[in-house]
Every structure is written in C-alpha cells, then in structure tokens.
Write an enzyme that holds these catalytic residues in place. Structure first.
Site, PDB file in Angstrom:
ATOM      1  N   ASP A  15     -39.360   7.179  76.115  1.00 50.60           N
ATOM      2  CA  ASP A  15     -38.912   6.286  77.196  1.00 50.60           C
ATOM      3  C   ASP A  15     -37.409   6.021  77.132  1.00 50.60           C
ATOM      4  OD1 ASP A  15     -41.557   5.136  78.570  1.00 50.60           O
ATOM      5  OD2 ASP A  15     -41.917   5.310  76.419  1.00 50.60           O
ATOM      6  N   HIS A  17     -35.351   6.687  79.746  1.00 43.60           N
ATOM      7  CA  HIS A  17     -35.042   6.128  81.078  1.00 43.60           C
ATOM      8  C   HIS A  17     -33.572   6.337  81.449  1.00 43.60           C
ATOM      9  CE1 HIS A  17     -38.854   4.111  82.123  1.00 43.60           C
ATOM     10  NE2 HIS A  17     -39.009   4.001  80.811  1.00 43.60           N
ATOM     11  N   ASP A  55     -40.815  10.034  80.121  1.00 42.78           N
ATOM     12  CA  ASP A  55     -39.864   9.150  80.812  1.00 42.78           C
ATOM     13  C   ASP A  55     -38.448   9.372  80.302  1.00 42.78           C
ATOM     14  OD1 ASP A  55     -41.671   8.075  82.525  1.00 42.78           O
ATOM     15  OD2 ASP A  55     -41.843   6.133  81.553  1.00 42.78           O
ATOM     16  N   ASN A 122     -44.611   8.900  83.590  1.00 43.67           N
ATOM     17  CA  ASN A 122     -44.975   8.476  84.939  1.00 43.67           C
ATOM     18  C   ASN A 122     -43.756   8.310  85.836  1.00 43.67           C
ATOM     19  OD1 ASN A 122     -44.380   6.178  83.190  1.00 43.67           O
ATOM     20  ND2 ASN A 122     -44.854   4.911  84.947  1.00 43.67           N
ATOM     21  N   HIS A 123     -42.546   8.240  85.262  1.00 40.32           N
ATOM     22  CA  HIS A 123     -41.338   8.122  86.077  1.00 40.32           C
ATOM     23  C   HIS A 123     -40.795   9.482  86.498  1.00 40.32           C
ATOM     24  CE1 HIS A 123     -40.123   3.768  85.873  1.00 40.32           C
ATOM     25  NE2 HIS A 123     -41.104   3.791  84.997  1.00 40.32           N
ATOM     26  N   HIS A 220     -48.501  10.015  77.224  1.00 45.80           N
ATOM     27  CA  HIS A 220     -47.734   8.981  77.923  1.00 45.80           C
ATOM     28  C   HIS A 220     -48.688   8.281  78.880  1.00 45.80           C
ATOM     29  CE1 HIS A 220     -43.742   7.399  79.276  1.00 45.80           C
ATOM     30  NE2 HIS A 220     -44.461   7.095  80.352  1.00 45.80           N
ATOM     31  N   HIS A 250     -43.243  -0.032  76.192  1.00 45.34           N
ATOM     32  CA  HIS A 250     -41.848  -0.246  75.814  1.00 45.34           C
ATOM     33  C   HIS A 250     -41.684  -1.133  74.590  1.00 45.34           C
ATOM     34  CE1 HIS A 250     -39.760   0.982  79.829  1.00 45.34           C
ATOM     35  NE2 HIS A 250     -40.718   1.820  79.471  1.00 45.34           N
TER      36      HIS A 250
END
Length: 720
Positions: A15, A17, A55, A122-123, A220, A250
């Site tokens: 993650d 991001h 992610d 998922n992002h 994930h 997170h």
C-alpha cells in the site's frame, strides 16, 4: 541463517499509494518519499527481491506526473550491475501474463539488479476491455514483475487457478503465490464454493519432496470482519501455506501472528503513507525484511523515517471539568491546548537528522451535550504549523451504549477501509424480489462497480458482449441453426439465455436470497408497461409540439415562424392565429416533459429533430391538402371552365378525370399523411363552420375573387 548463498532475502512492503494528495502543496510528495526510502532500504540491505502487496498507485488511472516519478524511482534503484543470485524455475509464461512471458532480469537488453515483484490492489486493479492496469505499464517497461493477475473463468461465481512462482537459491526453495484483488463478496463466495479456487502445488522431484518448499502467499483483501461476507476469513486459506503477506489494511501489524489451528503466520505491514486520519494509521510505519533458509524464516521490521508524523487523540468534552457547555470560548481554549500538546509531541518524536516536516494532527471530539464549532475556522490559526489545518477536528456523538460497544470492538477493527459502504445491484434485486431474465445479477454488479469506481466506459458493453458470446456458443453447440427458422432461433436464444442464468443462480452459495417463482411474470410485464408509458408520452409530444410553433395563416408571405399554426387554424383568415397560445403551450409541455421524464441532452436533440420533421410534414401536407381542396372546389362549381380560368383562378382538372383522380394522385398522400390525420379531429369543428360559409359564397368567389389565396406551389398546379 548466516549462509548467504542459501538464504533468500525479501523486503516486503504494501500500500504505497503513489500519487496520494498530489494536488496538495504540502503533502504531494509524501508517497514518493516513502517509496524511495523503501527502495533505498532494499539496496542497503542487499535483498534478493522487493515484494509489494498491492496498491502501488492510489488511482486506477494515475496521472502522468505520478507515472513519471514512479518510473524515475524504479530506474534509479532497480537498474544496476548487481548480480541476481536466485532462479525462477517455474513456467514463466503462466506466472507473468504479458507479451514477453519471462522475469525482467532475464531480458538481455536490461541490467536489473533489484527485481520487484508486485500484485495489484483494489486501487490499481485492471479494468477495461483489454483488462489492463497501471502496473502493466511498468511491466511493459521491464521495471516490475507483475503476477497474481487472475482471469475468472467458468460460470456463476467463477473459477481461478493460483500458480506459484518457484524460486530457488542454493538449497532454499520458495513457492510464491500471488492473488490480486478480487471483490471481497465474490472471492468470499468462491472460497465457499467447492473447486472454485484451485491451488497448484510444485511437482515432486526425485531428490526432494513437496514439503521442502517454503510457501508464501501475497493477497490484497479486506481482513476486518465487520461484515463476514465482505471480508476474507483466514480459515479459507489452505493449510500448506507457511507465510502470508496481507495487503489492503493500512494499520501496521508487521510482526507475524500465528493463526490458531492453521499452521501459518500472517504479517500486515500496512501502508507507507497515511491516507485516512484515524487511530490505526497513527502507529509508526514499518517494512519487513524476511530471510528464508530451507523451511525456516527470520522476520526483521525496519521503521520508515521519511513518513510524515501523525498525532491522533480522542477527547470527550463532558468529561472535562474546565469546559463549560454554555461557554464556547472555554471549548475553544481547551481544544487549542490539546492541539498545541500534540504539535509539541510530534516535534519531540521526530529524529533530529531528518528534514523538519509539518505534522498531521487529528482530534476526534465527542461533543455530546455541547455545540459544534467550525473546523475550518478553528484550523486557520494553525496554517503553517500543521499539514492539515482544514480538518484537524472531527466531531462525533457517543452512542447510548458506548461502554458496551467499546468493550466488544477490538482495537484492530477501528481501522476501516477507504471504500464506502455502498448498496450493490444484488442487494437491490433481493430487496425488490426481482429476477433477472437475461443478464446475471453478479455480472451487472461488477460492470457497475467498474463503471463508477474505475471510470471504465466500456464496462457494460464488455458485460453484454461476454454474455452474448456465451449464449451464442451454447446455442451453436446444442442446436443446428441451419435447419431452424428465424422465429425458432429467437425462441431458442431466449431459452438458452434463461437456462444459463438459472445455471449461474444454482451455483451461488446458500447465502444468496431465493426469489419467488411468480416474480418472473412481474418482471416480464414491467418492461412492457414501461415502454407503453414512454410511447404514450412520445405520442403526446407529437400531438402537442406542432401546435407550439407560431401561427400561420393562408395569406401570402408565410415565413418559417408561421408554420405550425396553419394546422391549428387551417381555415383561419389572417396571419399568426394561435401563435401566442401555441408558444406558451409549447413551453408548458417542455417543462412538464422535463419534470416527468428527466430528459437528457440526447433526448432534447432527438425531440428537436422530431419537431423539425413534423413541421416539414405539416407544411407539405397542409399545402397539398389545400391544393386538393381548391381543385376539387373548382370542379364542383356550375360555371364553365373558361370562366374560371379567365378570371385569374387556377384551372381545375377536366371532368373526365374528376375529383377522384386528383384525390388518387394527391389526396391519398394528404389523407394518409401524418400531420393530416394528426390534426383532423382537432380542426373538425372549425372546418364544419368554414364549409357552410364556403357553400354560400362559392359563386361569389368564382366571379369576383378577392386577394388570391394560392398556396406556395401555385405555379406547379397551373402548369398541369
């Protein structure tokens, strides 16, 4: 564990991001600084590979700036002359679903010193007709090894096969399984459906056994059990696994935790950048160094120093004795004190060698019995002191059973995922007791999710195309279409699609709601009634819109604005009769239709085109009808034809042809025209009154006609 030739060293992070808050002037580079630190740690620790748990990007379609910064970081740290000390011995065309079909460090055109293996989250999950992700761009650039990309086959909930990447370094053998993000509800049903998820094991060799492999899984998915159907239970996973890397959550729980009765450990590294200002993300961020030798492993957590400090606190105003509910100044003074204490705390915890960063501060205020204050106004005094002055405060009220609920909720369950709790198509269909006739519910649900969350404009087209292809293949396999008539083929197609929908429904888990059998009749009737309602509205518009234009008389100089009123007052004398009323009626009709049908831009354009077509038909049909009427009227007079032509009137048809031929030649189109039939009933009363006047003064008009009222194409009739 000191033998480096037989020890596989893996640095684990999840993650990242990249691109989060890229429009914010203060926090725009936070995600890139953390990711660069992760790559620097991988170089310093001389790991064999960097493993990411999904992610990598914050957006499904990251901006060009985000892509450029990511590629620059990967080029700086991954492309070098450092030798690779492990081998991938599995079928790489199965592991890496791209054009090249091999691990990136085996490409002779690139010097890859730090291989990066990643799954999607998922992002940044794949979408579109080609099922591509932003990670596919990095894979095509030979910067990362993208694995865990599943193609859902079969029918119903689908079927997947998880193939491992087999890695060997000396005497150590590791099987790396990857499972990219799949919607939690669907994957939950797949795990509960027999043979829906198949795990491929390494083949046994003569000199070793299958138990010599150290099995790692990277996934994930949602782990918090607020909704059992919207999360993945650890007990769904196979028992032969040894170590699980869990992404999407997170909160940093990097220390491996053993799952009772399953025999494997789970690590949850958490995100490297705070995307939700909640208690779970206020914990220090870490990455995990995993050293594997044989079937033994040693975890080492490494803190991230470039992460922006984040301080979180919860206050209950009614528990503070110095705060007066009736004095807002005392509330502001107390909250200011809490913010100042948190800023000082973050300054003390920040390393002296690192760059000074403005901290993130979040205070959750329980204001039961108090009035709220404006968070934006409160944060103005902290501009330049904190990184988020606009949302320092968040207000909430305690539930009636605060203590009992507080005891039952675990600390880890406070960290909620970023997704909203939205109602899907399946729930809507279940609540309404509907039954889908053609397209399966879960396929429509997935298409809607892709269309809204991933900005996939072709999601519904791909869903329809896939279902039509399945129906076509089934129809061709079961029936000989060459011997069937067209109507029979249509019936067979309907039967095949209904059977396929039933087969998918039977494959669903027992948790899916059963729909009553008589709902099929309801759903079959509903579309027809809806269509009938739409058709009635369209007909009403056709009956009303032509009368909305400005008036048109039978005199000379008919303009474009005087078209439709000729229909409303076809026998009217003078111009512009009914024009004002028609215009107001048109406006009222437009407002009513907009309110009732909620028409879009496309509908308004089509309505305008329809009005133009109707006006043209009205113009032509009205002119032709007038011509027919004038010709027939002249034929029926008792005067000779010479008198008629000699007085400047139109020459009528010969008595041999009579009125019938004219009606056959012209009257048929006028009588059958759309506008003629449309307005005959409306003008019948006016026509009857005018006919009486015409019978009385027919001879007078023939002898001394006033201003000739010839139609627009008078010359063409005279030439005949």
């Amino acid at each position: 564990m000191e033998d480096s030739a037989n020890t596989l060293r893996v640095l684990i992070a999840t993650d990242c991001h990249l691109g989060y808050m890229e429009k914010d002037e203060i926090r725009r580079f936070d995600s890139f600084r953390a990711f660069e630190e992760i790559c620097s740690i991988a170089e310093q620790k001389q790991v064999d590979l960097l493993l990411l748990g999904g992610d990598l990007f914050h957006e499904n379609k990251p901006s060009r700036s985000t892509l450029v910064k990511c590629i620059e970081i990967l080029r700086r740290h991954c492309l070098n002359d450092r030798p690779i000390q492990f081998q991938v011995v599995s079928d790489q065309t199965v592991n890496f679903q791209n054009t090249f079909g091999h691990v990136n460090y085996e490409d002779p055109h690139f010097n890859v010193g730090l291989p990066v293996f990643t799954i999607h989250g998922n992002h940044d999950d794949p979408a579109g007709v080609d099922n591509l992700s932003a990670i596919d761009i990095l894979s095509a650039c030979n910067l990362v090894n993208y694995f865990g990309k599943m193609v859902l086959g079969g029918s119903g909930v689908g079927q997947i096969k998880v193939y491992p990447i087999l890695i060997k370094k000396g005497t150590t053998s590791a099987a790396l399984y990857g499972l990219g993000n799949i919607r939690d509800e669907r994957l939950n049903r797949m795990f509960q459906t027999p043979h829906a998820v198949q795990w491929m094991r390494p083949a046994t060799q003569d000199e070793g056994s299958i138990s010599d492999w150290f099995n790692i899984l990277v996934l994930h998915q949602n782990r918090i059990k607020t909704n059992p159907k919207n999360a993945i239970n650890e007990h769904f996973l196979p028992r032969f696994l040894d170590f699980i890397i869990w992404g999407h959550e997170h909160e940093c729980l990097v220390d491996p935790q053993e799952v009772p009765g399953m025999g494997f450990h789970i690590t949850q590294p958490g995100s490297s950048v705070a995307t939700s200002l909640i208690d779970g993300e206020a914990k220090p961020k870490h990455v995990l160094l995993l050293e594997i030798k044989g079937t033994q492993y040693r975890p080492t957590k490494i803190p991230l120093k470039s992460v922006r400090p984040f301080e979180y606190a919860e206050v209950v105003l009614k528990d503070e004795a110095d705060v007066d509910p009736n004095d807002q100044d005392s509330v502001l003074e107390y909250l200011d004190k809490v913010v100042r204490d948190l800023i000082e705390k973050s300054g003390r915890s920040m390393p002296t060698t690192s760059e000074l960063k403005l901290p993130l501060v979040r205070i959750k205020v329980d204001y039961s019995g108090f009035s709220t204050i404006n968070p934006q106004r409160f944060g103005q005094k902290y501009v330049g002191k904190v990184a988020n002055p606009q949302d320092i405060l968040i207000f909430s009220k305690a539930a009636k059973r605060r203590q009992s609920v507080q005891d039952t909720i675990d600390e880890s369950e406070r960290l909620q995922p970023e997704e909203l709790n939205q109602q899907n198509i399946e729930a809507l269909v279940a609540e309404s007791n509907l039954k889908m006739e053609i397209l399966p519910v879960n396929d429509l649900d997935i298409a809607l999710h892709d269309f809204v969350n991933k900005d996939d404009k072709t999601a519904f087209y791909a869903c329809l195309k896939r279902n039509l292809e399945e129906t076509r293949s089934k129809l061709q396999s079961e029936f000989n279409t060459t011997n069937l008539e067209e109507e029979e083929i249509i019936v067979k197609v309907s039967e095949c699609m209904q059977e396929r929908v039933k087969e998918r429904a039977l494959r669903l888990s027992s948790s899916s709601q059963t729909v009553p059998g008589n709902d099929r009749d309801k759903t079959s009737v509903a579309p027809s009634s809806t269509n009938a309602f739409s058709d009635d509205e369209d007909d009403a518009e056709r009956w009303s819109m032509p009368a909305s234009s400005s008036g048109r008389g039978r005199g000379r100089g008919r303009g474009s604005k005087d078209v439709a009123a000729s229909v409303t007052s076809r026998r009217g004398r003078g111009r512009g009769r009914g024009g004002k009323e028609g215009s107001s009626g048109f406006k009222q009709l437009t407002l009513d239709s907009l309110k009732s049908r909620q028409s879009t831009r496309a509908a308004s354009v089509s309505a305008t085109a329809a009005v133009k077509t109707i006006v043209e038909e009205v113009n032509s049909s009205a002119s032709e009808e007038e011509e027919t009427y004038e010709a027939n009227e002249i034929v029926e007079t008792s005067e000779p034809e010479e008198n008629i032509t000699g007085k400047g009137r139109k020459r009528g048809a010969t008595r041999g042809r009579g009125r019938g031929s004219t009606a056959a030649k012209r009257g048929r189109k006028a009588e059958n025209s759309f506008a003629h039939n449309l307005f005959m009933n409306k003008d019948q009363d006016e026509d009857d009154g005018d006919d009486d006047d015409d019978d009385v003064s027919a001879s007078n008009r023939m002898k001394a006609p006033p201003q000739p009222r010839a139609p627009r194409n008078y010359g063409s009739i005279k030439r005949r």
